[in-house]
Scaffold this motif. Structure first.
Motif, mmCIF file in Angstrom:
data_model
loop_
_atom_site.group_PDB
_atom_site.id
_atom_site.type_symbol
_atom_site.label_atom_id
_atom_site.label_comp_id
_atom_site.label_asym_id
_atom_site.label_seq_id
_atom_site.Cartn_x
_atom_site.Cartn_y
_atom_site.Cartn_z
ATOM 1 N N GLN A 1 32.511 49.007 27.958
ATOM 2 C CA GLN A 1 32.530 50.229 27.154
ATOM 3 C C GLN A 1 33.855 50.440 26.426
ATOM 4 O OE1 GLN A 1 31.485 53.654 29.436
ATOM 5 N NE2 GLN A 1 31.868 55.085 27.782
ATOM 6 N N ASP A 2 34.962 50.035 27.038
ATOM 7 C CA ASP A 2 36.286 50.331 26.495
ATOM 8 C C ASP A 2 37.006 49.164 25.848
ATOM 9 O OD1 ASP A 2 36.094 53.000 27.409
ATOM 10 O OD2 ASP A 2 36.656 52.335 29.420
ATOM 11 N N SER A 3 36.541 47.936 26.062
ATOM 12 C CA SER A 3 37.292 46.797 25.540
ATOM 13 C C SER A 3 36.417 45.565 25.353
ATOM 14 C CB SER A 3 38.451 46.454 26.486
ATOM 15 O OG SER A 3 37.966 45.987 27.718
ATOM 16 N N CYS A 4 36.978 44.644 24.602
ATOM 17 C CA CYS A 4 36.397 43.316 24.417
ATOM 18 C C CYS A 4 37.502 42.334 24.799
ATOM 19 C CB CYS A 4 35.966 43.118 22.968
ATOM 20 S SG CYS A 4 35.329 41.475 22.608
ATOM 21 N N ILE A 5 37.240 41.506 25.781
ATOM 22 C CA ILE A 5 38.252 40.583 26.288
ATOM 23 C C ILE A 5 37.852 39.165 25.897
ATOM 24 C CG2 ILE A 5 39.439 39.715 28.332
ATOM 25 C CD1 ILE A 5 38.534 42.419 29.674
ATOM 26 N N LEU A 6 38.713 38.519 25.119
ATOM 27 C CA LEU A 6 38.500 37.128 24.718
ATOM 28 C C LEU A 6 39.302 36.251 25.675
ATOM 29 C CD1 LEU A 6 38.927 37.547 20.867
ATOM 30 C CD2 LEU A 6 36.831 37.705 22.214
ATOM 31 N N ILE A 7 38.658 35.279 26.278
ATOM 32 C CA ILE A 7 39.289 34.412 27.266
ATOM 33 C C ILE A 7 39.769 33.137 26.563
ATOM 34 C CG2 ILE A 7 39.003 33.199 29.458
ATOM 35 C CD1 ILE A 7 38.623 36.286 29.600
ATOM 36 N N VAL A 8 41.065 32.864 26.676
ATOM 37 C CA VAL A 8 41.676 31.703 26.027
ATOM 38 C C VAL A 8 41.817 30.574 27.048
ATOM 39 C CG1 VAL A 8 43.701 30.860 24.771
ATOM 40 C CG2 VAL A 8 42.930 33.215 24.443
ATOM 41 N N HIS A 9 41.369 29.374 26.644
ATOM 42 C CA HIS A 9 41.469 28.186 27.491
ATOM 43 C C HIS A 9 42.310 27.126 26.792
ATOM 44 C CE1 HIS A 9 38.224 28.468 30.723
ATOM 45 N NE2 HIS A 9 38.309 29.667 30.188
ATOM 46 N N PHE A 10 42.911 26.283 27.600
ATOM 47 C CA PHE A 10 43.619 25.103 27.108
ATOM 48 C C PHE A 10 43.096 23.938 27.928
ATOM 49 C CE2 PHE A 10 47.441 22.284 27.170
ATOM 50 C CZ PHE A 10 47.423 21.960 25.827
ATOM 51 N N LYS A 11 42.520 22.977 27.255
ATOM 52 C CA LYS A 11 41.803 21.887 27.909
ATOM 53 C C LYS A 11 40.680 22.518 28.728
ATOM 54 C CE LYS A 11 45.820 19.015 27.608
ATOM 55 N NZ LYS A 11 46.843 18.282 28.285
ATOM 56 N N SER A 12 40.694 22.455 30.029
ATOM 57 C CA SER A 12 39.585 23.030 30.797
ATOM 58 C C SER A 12 40.009 24.220 31.650
ATOM 59 C CB SER A 12 38.963 21.956 31.692
ATOM 60 O OG SER A 12 39.926 21.497 32.616
ATOM 61 N N LYS A 13 41.220 24.747 31.420
ATOM 62 C CA LYS A 13 41.718 25.829 32.266
ATOM 63 C C LYS A 13 42.002 27.096 31.470
ATOM 64 C CE LYS A 13 43.881 22.787 35.603
ATOM 65 N NZ LYS A 13 45.093 22.447 36.320
#
Length: 103
Positions: free
Chosen positions: A17-29
């Motif tokens: 409801q309050d946010s949109c969180i984009l998850i950043v990865h590098f290689k597989s982590k």
């Protein structure tokens, strides 16, 4: 094989409801995030020696675009590119829809 040309990318997103969180990865982590709130954006990532970033931005001062498979965040006042990360178009659309609802 390890590629020295690997770059961080947005792997997924979570919307509430309050946010949109984009998850950043590098290689597989997982190596960072971009949190989009109603009034600001907070980002932090540490994805190798050359890919470190941290900051906060007022949501009204930036624009979001999608070009060549990348999410681009620009500062509106001077058109300076703040972030450019590889991203699936569906993830971009979810984030853009959230942002559109905040302005």
């Amino acid at each position: 094989m390890i590629s020295i040309l690997s770059k961080p990318f947005i792997n997924s997103c979570e919307v509430n409801q309050d946010s949109c969180i984009l998850i950043v990865h590098f290689k597989s982590k997982k190596c960072g995030f971009i949190n989009i709130y109603r009034e600001q954006i907070i980002f932090q990532f540490s994805c190798g020696w050359n890919n470190i970033g941290k900051g906060a931005l007022n949501i009204g001062e930036v624009s979001f675009n999608y070009e060549n498979g990348q999410l681009l965040i620009y500062k509106i006042s001077n058109h300076k590119k703040i972030l450019a990360l590889k991203c699936d178009e569906n993830v971009y659309r979810i984030a853009f829809d959230f942002i559109s609802g905040t302005k």
